[in-house]
Structures are given as structure tokens and as C-alpha cells.
Write a protein that holds these residues in place. Structure first.
Motif, mmCIF file in Angstrom:
data_model
loop_
_atom_site.group_PDB
_atom_site.id
_atom_site.type_symbol
_atom_site.label_atom_id
_atom_site.label_comp_id
_atom_site.label_asym_id
_atom_site.label_seq_id
_atom_site.Cartn_x
_atom_site.Cartn_y
_atom_site.Cartn_z
ATOM 1 N N LEU A 1 -10.735 2.896 -12.198
ATOM 2 C CA LEU A 1 -10.801 2.163 -10.753
ATOM 3 C C LEU A 1 -11.017 0.613 -11.124
ATOM 4 O O LEU A 1 -10.377 -0.042 -10.382
ATOM 5 C CB LEU A 1 -12.016 2.830 -10.089
ATOM 6 N N GLY B 1 -2.563 3.921 -12.161
ATOM 7 C CA GLY B 1 -3.934 4.745 -11.490
ATOM 8 C C GLY B 1 -3.797 5.915 -11.098
ATOM 9 O O GLY B 1 -4.569 6.860 -11.056
ATOM 10 N N THR B 2 -2.647 6.204 -10.171
ATOM 11 C CA THR B 2 -2.327 7.356 -9.410
ATOM 12 C C THR B 2 -2.161 8.366 -10.458
ATOM 13 O O THR B 2 -2.538 9.721 -10.271
ATOM 14 C CB THR B 2 -1.091 7.163 -8.665
ATOM 15 N N LEU C 1 -0.524 0.728 -9.344
ATOM 16 C CA LEU C 1 -0.809 1.744 -8.522
ATOM 17 C C LEU C 1 -0.234 3.192 -9.312
ATOM 18 O O LEU C 1 -0.630 3.923 -9.069
ATOM 19 C CB LEU C 1 0.306 1.290 -7.499
ATOM 20 N N TRP D 1 -7.804 -0.152 -3.426
ATOM 21 C CA TRP D 1 -8.063 1.091 -4.116
ATOM 22 C C TRP D 1 -9.138 1.975 -3.733
ATOM 23 O O TRP D 1 -9.245 3.188 -3.848
ATOM 24 C CB TRP D 1 -8.385 0.625 -5.647
ATOM 25 N N CYS E 1 -7.953 -0.951 -12.587
ATOM 26 C CA CYS E 1 -6.809 -0.942 -11.361
ATOM 27 C C CYS E 1 -6.901 -1.909 -10.487
ATOM 28 O O CYS E 1 -5.976 -2.799 -10.124
ATOM 29 C CB CYS E 1 -6.503 0.376 -10.856
ATOM 30 N N VAL E 2 -8.221 -2.273 -10.018
ATOM 31 C CA VAL E 2 -8.609 -3.095 -9.289
ATOM 32 C C VAL E 2 -8.392 -4.622 -9.621
ATOM 33 O O VAL E 2 -7.962 -5.480 -8.817
ATOM 34 C CB VAL E 2 -10.120 -2.878 -8.833
ATOM 35 N N GLU F 1 0.943 7.019 -0.471
ATOM 36 C CA GLU F 1 0.906 5.477 -0.968
ATOM 37 C C GLU F 1 2.098 4.722 -0.540
ATOM 38 O O GLU F 1 1.837 3.371 0.006
ATOM 39 C CB GLU F 1 0.571 5.284 -2.532
ATOM 40 N N THR G 1 -4.724 -5.272 -9.989
ATOM 41 C CA THR G 1 -4.092 -5.294 -8.702
ATOM 42 C C THR G 1 -4.560 -6.702 -7.962
ATOM 43 O O THR G 1 -3.529 -7.537 -7.591
ATOM 44 C CB THR G 1 -4.572 -4.092 -7.746
#
Length: 234
Positions: A185, A148-149, A145, A64, A188-189, A117, A192
Motif C-alpha cells: 500500500l 497493487g491489485t 493500480l 488507495w 503504490c500510494v 476499479e 500514484t
């Protein structure tokens, strides 16, 4: 002449951005090269670490960080053509809803980020995760992904518009973007990493983090859409 429908305005602006980028390839090329350079720096930084280092535990954060810093480079250039060629004034004089301009620009930024990505994530996997054994839930990493994008593209489009005419816009965008995107962030981290590492509580952590990320997207993208008319007209 009748004013074009909202969807036609959106389609025209989106097609303009996509055609222009695929003709010049300036944003995609610079973002792709930057992503590759970041991976090289990662490799140099981790080359001297102990063999006991659990790269899986770090992989979510590293991935990320790569996405966020690469997206900053692209978002900085999202209004480059309009600004340099003086097109932004012509667009603002046209009888179109400013929110349509936001949606078209955010969608084009989202498409370009997804393209990068699609290239960067397999490279990251090849360089750092081929010697590890991710959990069976690793395909679910596609979901954070995407979520978050969407948030990065929506918030980044608003902030790139704010900093378009400022001095040192590269630095200003980063100063505004990183703190504002931090909750997304972090979520999402967490999501993931959970699906890569696995474990008894992985799915619970994944679902909770995903709900937080989706909630952030809904609130912040809607807020950006509502505020865009004021920001672009200021």
C-alpha cells in the motif's frame, strides 16, 4: 477416467467463479455500492476544508484507501458461495492440486477488483480531480493500480481462506490484511502520488516505488501459493 490437466482444472474453477458472479452479481454490486458510499463520505469530509488544500497531494492515499477497503468487502465474500452451499468440501475431495484452486480464486478476485476499479477510479477523478491540473505523467498511474491489485488479490485470497471458518471473519480478515498489505500500500500510494503531482524527482520516485511493489507481489504471491495447500487443508 484420466485426471484433467492442471490448466483445465484452473480453467474450470475460474469459469465457475466468473459465471456464478455474473449470474448473481452479489460481490460486484456490493463492492460498487460500497465504493460509491466511500466517495460520498470523502466528499462530505473534504467539503469543509480550506480552498488551499492540495487535493493532488492527497489523491494517491485517498484512492488507495478506497481500493483497499472496497477489496476487503469483496475478499470477504470470495468463498461465500462455496461455504454456504457446502461446495468447498466437494472441491477439496476432488483430485486436484490445491495450488490450482488458489490460482483460480486469486484470478477471479483480481478480475472482479479490476472491474470495480474501472468504475471507481473515473468516479474518483470526476469528484475530486477535475478542478485540478495533474502532471503530464498521470496516465502512468495505471501501472501501480495493476501491480497493487495483483498483490491485494493474491494475499487477500490466502487470508480470506484462513478466516473463512473463523468467528467474526469480517474483522479477522481486516486485522490480518491491513498490516500484511501495508508495504504494498505504501509503495503504490507513493508511485500514484508521484505521477499525479509530478516534479523533478517524480519518475525516480515512481520507478523505485514500483520496483518495491513488484518485489512485494513476487514474494508474497509465491509464498501464498506455496502455503495454500496447508491453509486450505487445515
Amino acid at each position: 477416467m484420466a485426471t484433467p490437466s492442471t490448466f483445465r482444472q484452473y480453467k474450470t474453477l475460474l469459469v465457475k467463479d466468473v459465471r456464478q458472479e455474473f449470474r448473481t452479481k452479489e460481490m460486484l454490486t456490493s463492492m460498487g455500492i460500497y465504493a460509491l458510499l466511500v466517495l460520498i463520505v470523502y466528499g462530505a469530509a473534504l467539503a469543509q476544508t480550506s480552498n488551499q488544500l492540495d487535493i493532488l497531494q492527497m489523491s494517491g492515499g485517498l484512492l488507495w484507501a478506497l481500493i483497499v477497503f472496497t477489496s476487503l468487502l469483496g475478499l470477504n465474500r470470495s468463498f461465500f458461495a462455496e461455504k454456504e452451499q457446502g461446495c468447498i468440501e466437494g472441491i477439496l475431495l476432488a483430485p486436484l492440486d490445491r495450488s490450482v484452486l488458489f490460482l483460480a480464486k486469486a484470478t477471479s478476485n483480481l478480475l472482479f477488483l479490476i472491474i470495480i476499479e474501472v468504475i471507481a477510479v473515473p468516479l474518483f477523478w470526476f469528484f475530486f480531480l477535475t478542478t485540478t491540473t495533474p502532471a503530464e505523467t498521470f496516465p502512468l498511474m495505471v501501472v501501480p493500480l495493476i501491480v497493487g491489485t495483483i498483490g491485494v488479490a493474491g494475499v487477500g485470497t490466502l487470508l480470506s481462506t484462513i478466516t473463512m471458518n473463523t468467528r467474526g471473519k469480517d474483522v479477522m480478515l481486516a486485522v490480518l490484511f491491513i498490516p500484511l498489505i501495508f508495504p504494498l500500500l505504501y509503495a503504490c500510494v507513493s508511485a500514484t502520488t508521484a505521477v499525479l503531482v509530478g516534479g523533478d524527482t517524480a519518475l525516480n520516485t515512481f520507478m523505485l516505488s514500483l520496483v518495491l511493489a513488484a518485489g512485494y507481489d513476487i514474494i508474497m504471491v509465491l509464498l501464498s501459493w506455496v502455503l495454500y495447500d496447508f491453509v486450505i487443508s487445515a
